[in-house]
Design a protein around this motif. Structure first.
Motif, PDB file in Angstrom:
ATOM      1  N   LEU A 104      -2.576  -7.914   7.133  1.00 21.54           N
ATOM      2  CA  LEU A 104      -2.131  -9.087   6.358  1.00 21.54           C
ATOM      3  C   LEU A 104      -1.203  -9.968   7.185  1.00 21.54           C
ATOM      4  O   LEU A 104      -0.544  -9.479   8.102  1.00 21.54           O
ATOM      5  CB  LEU A 104      -1.348  -8.636   5.127  1.00 21.54           C
ATOM      6  N   PRO A 105      -1.073 -11.240   6.813  1.00 19.56           N
ATOM      7  CA  PRO A 105      -0.031 -12.072   7.447  1.00 19.56           C
ATOM      8  C   PRO A 105       1.375 -11.575   7.111  1.00 19.56           C
ATOM      9  O   PRO A 105       2.308 -11.788   7.893  1.00 19.56           O
ATOM     10  CB  PRO A 105      -0.263 -13.465   6.856  1.00 19.56           C
ATOM     11  N   ALA A 106       1.537 -10.937   5.958  1.00 22.69           N
ATOM     12  CA  ALA A 106       2.855 -10.408   5.568  1.00 22.69           C
ATOM     13  C   ALA A 106       3.190  -9.179   6.395  1.00 22.69           C
ATOM     14  O   ALA A 106       2.316  -8.353   6.692  1.00 22.69           O
ATOM     15  CB  ALA A 106       2.856 -10.055   4.085  1.00 22.69           C
ATOM     16  N   LYS A 107       4.468  -9.046   6.737  1.00 21.13           N
ATOM     17  CA  LYS A 107       4.891  -7.906   7.557  1.00 21.13           C
ATOM     18  C   LYS A 107       4.927  -6.613   6.732  1.00 21.13           C
ATOM     19  O   LYS A 107       4.635  -5.538   7.237  1.00 21.13           O
ATOM     20  CB  LYS A 107       6.285  -8.224   8.110  1.00 21.13           C
ATOM     21  N   TRP A 108       5.313  -6.730   5.479  1.00 19.27           N
ATOM     22  CA  TRP A 108       5.472  -5.554   4.621  1.00 19.27           C
ATOM     23  C   TRP A 108       4.730  -5.735   3.301  1.00 19.27           C
ATOM     24  O   TRP A 108       4.566  -6.854   2.820  1.00 19.27           O
ATOM     25  CB  TRP A 108       6.963  -5.344   4.271  1.00 19.27           C
ATOM     26  N   ILE A 109       4.330  -4.586   2.731  1.00 25.15           N
ATOM     27  CA  ILE A 109       3.804  -4.573   1.361  1.00 25.15           C
ATOM     28  C   ILE A 109       4.695  -3.640   0.546  1.00 25.15           C
ATOM     29  O   ILE A 109       4.892  -2.474   0.928  1.00 25.15           O
ATOM     30  CB  ILE A 109       2.355  -4.060   1.293  1.00 25.15           C
ATOM     31  N   ILE A 110       5.224  -4.157  -0.534  1.00 20.46           N
ATOM     32  CA  ILE A 110       6.078  -3.366  -1.427  1.00 20.46           C
ATOM     33  C   ILE A 110       5.236  -3.009  -2.653  1.00 20.46           C
ATOM     34  O   ILE A 110       4.784  -3.905  -3.374  1.00 20.46           O
ATOM     35  CB  ILE A 110       7.328  -4.164  -1.815  1.00 20.46           C
ATOM     36  N   HIS A 111       5.007  -1.730  -2.848  1.00 20.52           N
ATOM     37  CA  HIS A 111       4.116  -1.267  -3.915  1.00 20.52           C
ATOM     38  C   HIS A 111       4.949  -0.851  -5.122  1.00 20.52           C
ATOM     39  O   HIS A 111       5.836  -0.001  -4.996  1.00 20.52           O
ATOM     40  CB  HIS A 111       3.299  -0.071  -3.428  1.00 20.52           C
ATOM     41  N   THR A 112       4.654  -1.453  -6.265  1.00 19.76           N
ATOM     42  CA  THR A 112       5.372  -1.063  -7.486  1.00 19.76           C
ATOM     43  C   THR A 112       4.405  -0.953  -8.655  1.00 19.76           C
ATOM     44  O   THR A 112       3.684  -1.902  -8.945  1.00 19.76           O
ATOM     45  CB  THR A 112       6.520  -2.045  -7.815  1.00 19.76           C
ATOM     46  N   PRO A 113       4.340   0.190  -9.317  1.00 22.61           N
ATOM     47  CA  PRO A 113       3.558   0.268 -10.548  1.00 22.61           C
ATOM     48  C   PRO A 113       4.362  -0.305 -11.703  1.00 22.61           C
ATOM     49  O   PRO A 113       5.448   0.186 -12.025  1.00 22.61           O
ATOM     50  CB  PRO A 113       3.339   1.779 -10.745  1.00 22.61           C
ATOM     51  N   GLY A 114       3.862  -1.376 -12.296  1.00 21.96           N
ATOM     52  CA  GLY A 114       4.486  -1.909 -13.504  1.00 21.96           C
ATOM     53  C   GLY A 114       4.059  -1.068 -14.699  1.00 21.96           C
ATOM     54  O   GLY A 114       3.206  -0.184 -14.584  1.00 21.96           O
ATOM     55  N   PRO A 115       4.651  -1.328 -15.869  1.00 25.87           N
ATOM     56  CA  PRO A 115       4.284  -0.562 -17.064  1.00 25.87           C
ATOM     57  C   PRO A 115       2.947  -1.012 -17.663  1.00 25.87           C
ATOM     58  O   PRO A 115       2.589  -2.185 -17.570  1.00 25.87           O
ATOM     59  CB  PRO A 115       5.423  -0.882 -18.037  1.00 25.87           C
ATOM     60  N   ILE A 116       2.268  -0.083 -18.289  1.00 22.61           N
ATOM     61  CA  ILE A 116       1.104  -0.406 -19.121  1.00 22.61           C
ATOM     62  C   ILE A 116       1.660  -0.870 -20.469  1.00 22.61           C
ATOM     63  O   ILE A 116       2.550  -0.211 -21.033  1.00 22.61           O
ATOM     64  CB  ILE A 116       0.209   0.841 -19.313  1.00 22.61           C
ATOM     65  N   TRP A 117       1.169  -2.015 -20.968  1.00 25.34           N
ATOM     66  CA  TRP A 117       1.627  -2.510 -22.280  1.00 25.34           C
ATOM     67  C   TRP A 117       1.105  -1.606 -23.392  1.00 25.34           C
ATOM     68  O   TRP A 117      -0.092  -1.363 -23.489  1.00 25.34           O
ATOM     69  CB  TRP A 117       1.134  -3.944 -22.490  1.00 25.34           C
ATOM     70  N   ARG A 118       2.024  -1.062 -24.198  1.00 26.31           N
ATOM     71  CA  ARG A 118       1.631  -0.168 -25.293  1.00 26.31           C
ATOM     72  C   ARG A 118       2.095  -0.712 -26.636  1.00 26.31           C
ATOM     73  O   ARG A 118       2.255   0.046 -27.592  1.00 26.31           O
ATOM     74  CB  ARG A 118       2.220   1.234 -25.071  1.00 26.31           C
ATOM     75  N   GLY A 119       2.413  -2.013 -26.681  1.00 23.87           N
ATOM     76  CA  GLY A 119       2.806  -2.628 -27.941  1.00 23.87           C
ATOM     77  C   GLY A 119       4.270  -3.055 -27.974  1.00 23.87           C
ATOM     78  O   GLY A 119       4.705  -3.708 -28.913  1.00 23.87           O
ATOM     79  N   GLY A 120       5.042  -2.686 -26.966  1.00 24.05           N
ATOM     80  CA  GLY A 120       6.413  -3.183 -26.840  1.00 24.05           C
ATOM     81  C   GLY A 120       7.512  -2.203 -27.196  1.00 24.05           C
ATOM     82  O   GLY A 120       8.688  -2.491 -26.985  1.00 24.05           O
ATOM     83  N   GLN A 121       7.137  -1.036 -27.730  1.00 23.61           N
ATOM     84  CA  GLN A 121       8.173  -0.067 -28.148  1.00 23.61           C
ATOM     85  C   GLN A 121       8.274   1.106 -27.171  1.00 23.61           C
ATOM     86  O   GLN A 121       8.885   2.125 -27.494  1.00 23.61           O
ATOM     87  CB  GLN A 121       7.844   0.479 -29.556  1.00 23.61           C
ATOM     88  N   ALA A 122       7.681   0.972 -25.999  1.00 21.71           N
ATOM     89  CA  ALA A 122       7.644   2.098 -25.056  1.00 21.71           C
ATOM     90  C   ALA A 122       8.443   1.770 -23.785  1.00 21.71           C
ATOM     91  O   ALA A 122       8.059   2.184 -22.691  1.00 21.71           O
ATOM     92  CB  ALA A 122       6.196   2.456 -24.728  1.00 21.71           C
ATOM     93  N   ASN A 123       9.547   1.032 -23.977  1.00 23.48           N
ATOM     94  CA  ASN A 123      10.432   0.706 -22.849  1.00 23.48           C
ATOM     95  C   ASN A 123       9.768  -0.186 -21.796  1.00 23.48           C
ATOM     96  O   ASN A 123      10.206  -0.228 -20.637  1.00 23.48           O
ATOM     97  CB  ASN A 123      10.916   2.019 -22.196  1.00 23.48           C
TER      98      ASN A 123
END
Ligand code: AR6
Length: 169
Positions: A68-87
């Protein structure tokens, strides 16, 4: 002061110090932006990710950018939407904050985010955008070492949501 900017396009083509990947907790690659990043970075990315041994939701781990042109890739798993009450809101903010911490720890001046969790993971776009902007603003106010943070929108609906929220904030 850190500048926050919206760009419409493909994050794999952007020339910044680090791009963020909306990954999953196995870090084994997937569809969406994750698949695009793995294809563009080449097979060495898969090998590097395997060595990291996964990543909990809301945390972040860094690899080189390889092809890639970018020097680094920062990998982050975001949350799966479960309706809004699961933090979900807290976990999404954690993904942005930990990614910014990784960027600063790797000496980056410029970092580009995709719209984490708003594709396959189903997070409502308008809510996710507010969390993204608020978290980045809070972080960069305390630590102004990043010069520019880009929000990369892959479609015009996402770009419009970011532009609207940035103007209002
Ligand atoms: N550049 C910028 N943004 C992109 C690109 C690209 N090349 N391709 C897609 N997007 P998603 P998530 C946008 O589904 O919701 C994967 O399988 C997309 O239009 O990629 O966090 C992972 O392995 C949307 O606006 O990520 C996980 O299993 C945004 O990126 C899961 O999907 C995020 O959509 C993660 O789901």
């Amino acid at each position: 002061m850190t500048e926050l900017k919206v760009v419409e396009g493909d994050i794999t083509t952007i020339k910044v110090d680090a791009i963020v990947n909306a990954a999953n907790d196995s870090l084994a690659g997937g569809s969406g932006v994750d698949g695009a990043i793995h294809r563009a970075a080449g097979p060495r990315l898969g090998e590097a990710c395997q060595r990291l041994g996964g990543c909990p939701t809301g945390e972040a781990k860094t690899t080189p950018g390889f092809n890639l042109p970018a020097k680094w890739i920062i990998h982050t798993p975001g949350p799966i939407w479960r309706g809004g009450q699961a933090n979900e809101a807290q976990l999404l903010a954690n993904s942005y904050r930990h990614s910014l911490q990784e960027a600063v720890a790797h000496g980056c001046q410029t970092v580009a985010f995709p719209s984490i969790s708003t594709g396959v993971y189903g997070y409502p776009l308008d809510r996710a955008v507010l969390i993204a902007i608020k978290t980045v603003r809070q972080f960069t106010k305390k630590d102004p070492r990043l010069a520019e943070v880009f929000f990369v929108a892959f479609d015009s609906r996402t770009a419009a949501a970011y532009r609207r929220a940035l103007q209002l904030s």
